[in-house]
Design a protein around this motif. Sequence first.
Motif, PDB file in Angstrom:
ATOM      1  N   UNK A 280      49.152 -11.236  -7.593  1.00 58.87           N
ATOM      2  CA  UNK A 280      48.034 -12.126  -7.928  1.00 58.87           C
ATOM      3  C   UNK A 280      48.496 -13.260  -8.836  1.00 58.87           C
ATOM      4  N   UNK A 281      49.377 -12.941  -9.767  1.00 59.28           N
ATOM      5  CA  UNK A 281      49.921 -13.955 -10.667  1.00 59.28           C
ATOM      6  C   UNK A 281      50.704 -15.008  -9.881  1.00 59.28           C
ATOM      7  N   UNK A 282      51.544 -14.557  -8.955  1.00 59.68           N
ATOM      8  CA  UNK A 282      52.336 -15.487  -8.144  1.00 59.68           C
ATOM      9  C   UNK A 282      51.417 -16.383  -7.331  1.00 59.68           C
ATOM     10  N   UNK A 283      50.366 -15.802  -6.767  1.00 60.14           N
ATOM     11  CA  UNK A 283      49.398 -16.589  -6.004  1.00 60.14           C
ATOM     12  C   UNK A 283      48.717 -17.632  -6.889  1.00 60.14           C
ATOM     13  N   UNK A 284      48.332 -17.223  -8.083  1.00 58.69           N
ATOM     14  CA  UNK A 284      47.701 -18.154  -9.023  1.00 58.69           C
ATOM     15  C   UNK A 284      48.672 -19.252  -9.436  1.00 58.69           C
ATOM     16  N   UNK A 285      49.904 -18.863  -9.691  1.00 59.35           N
ATOM     17  CA  UNK A 285      50.917 -19.837 -10.088  1.00 59.35           C
ATOM     18  C   UNK A 285      51.179 -20.836  -8.959  1.00 59.35           C
ATOM     19  N   UNK A 286      51.159 -20.366  -7.721  1.00 62.95           N
ATOM     20  CA  UNK A 286      51.342 -21.272  -6.588  1.00 62.95           C
ATOM     21  C   UNK A 286      50.168 -22.233  -6.437  1.00 62.95           C
ATOM     22  N   UNK A 287      48.991 -21.784  -6.861  1.00 64.37           N
ATOM     23  CA  UNK A 287      47.797 -22.612  -6.764  1.00 64.37           C
ATOM     24  C   UNK A 287      47.758 -23.691  -7.836  1.00 64.37           C
ATOM     25  N   UNK A 288      48.022 -23.318  -9.083  1.00 66.71           N
ATOM     26  CA  UNK A 288      47.858 -24.287 -10.180  1.00 66.71           C
ATOM     27  C   UNK A 288      49.158 -24.894 -10.658  1.00 66.71           C
ATOM     28  N   UNK A 289      50.285 -24.384 -10.216  1.00 64.43           N
ATOM     29  CA  UNK A 289      51.563 -24.966 -10.590  1.00 64.43           C
ATOM     30  C   UNK A 289      52.458 -23.964 -11.281  1.00 64.43           C
ATOM     31  N   UNK A 290      53.739 -24.109 -11.044  1.00 66.20           N
ATOM     32  CA  UNK A 290      54.731 -23.254 -11.681  1.00 66.20           C
ATOM     33  C   UNK A 290      54.768 -23.545 -13.172  1.00 66.20           C
ATOM     34  N   UNK A 291      55.124 -22.551 -13.942  1.00 61.29           N
ATOM     35  CA  UNK A 291      55.175 -22.699 -15.395  1.00 61.29           C
ATOM     36  C   UNK A 291      56.123 -23.830 -15.785  1.00 61.29           C
ATOM     37  N   UNK A 292      57.253 -23.911 -15.108  1.00 58.39           N
ATOM     38  CA  UNK A 292      58.250 -24.930 -15.440  1.00 58.39           C
ATOM     39  C   UNK A 292      57.716 -26.340 -15.178  1.00 58.39           C
ATOM     40  N   UNK A 293      57.002 -26.519 -14.068  1.00 58.84           N
ATOM     41  CA  UNK A 293      56.458 -27.848 -13.751  1.00 58.84           C
ATOM     42  C   UNK A 293      55.325 -28.204 -14.710  1.00 58.84           C
ATOM     43  N   UNK A 294      54.543 -27.211 -15.120  1.00 55.10           N
ATOM     44  CA  UNK A 294      53.482 -27.469 -16.102  1.00 55.10           C
ATOM     45  C   UNK A 294      54.082 -27.858 -17.451  1.00 55.10           C
ATOM     46  N   UNK A 295      55.181 -27.214 -17.821  1.00 56.47           N
ATOM     47  CA  UNK A 295      55.847 -27.541 -19.081  1.00 56.47           C
ATOM     48  C   UNK A 295      56.382 -28.974 -19.045  1.00 56.47           C
ATOM     49  N   UNK A 296      56.965 -29.366 -17.923  1.00 55.53           N
ATOM     50  CA  UNK A 296      57.474 -30.732 -17.766  1.00 55.53           C
ATOM     51  C   UNK A 296      56.326 -31.738 -17.831  1.00 55.53           C
TER      52      UNK A 296
END
Length: 150
Positions: free
Chosen positions: A17-33
Amino acid sequence: MIDLEENKRKLQDLNNRFISLENTIGKIESLETELKELESKTLEDGFWNDTKKSNKILQDIKEVKAKYIGLKNIKQTLASLQELNDFLLIESDEGLGIELVNNTFSLEKDLEKLEIKMLLSERYDKNNAIITLHPGARWNRIAGLGSNAI
């Protein structure tokens, strides 16, 4: 008796579920950038001169930071719980097992909250809604179906 195999499956489900959510709203690394880029804009000369633009950027920072922190915390907690679960499968400890199951349940609730928050993060989702209720009105009368429709 605590079923650590069942808890392991639950943690794997939460990870999916976390991976699905991350794919929906963006990877942590891209959000950090993205967060760093937005924050660097606040340091530019004349940033505060255009209040409309500066307010928009500050709002974007707030939204991206909320996503980033939420995802990062869940990812770290999930990894820790998975490690602890694997350890407890080898070295049994009833007290830690109970704590693990409780923390898994808490993580599940946190993930649900983040999922709902992200579902309601579109452009107009933060706006208020106006609903008008008319007391005594029946649906069939409102829809123009007459009294024989029910």
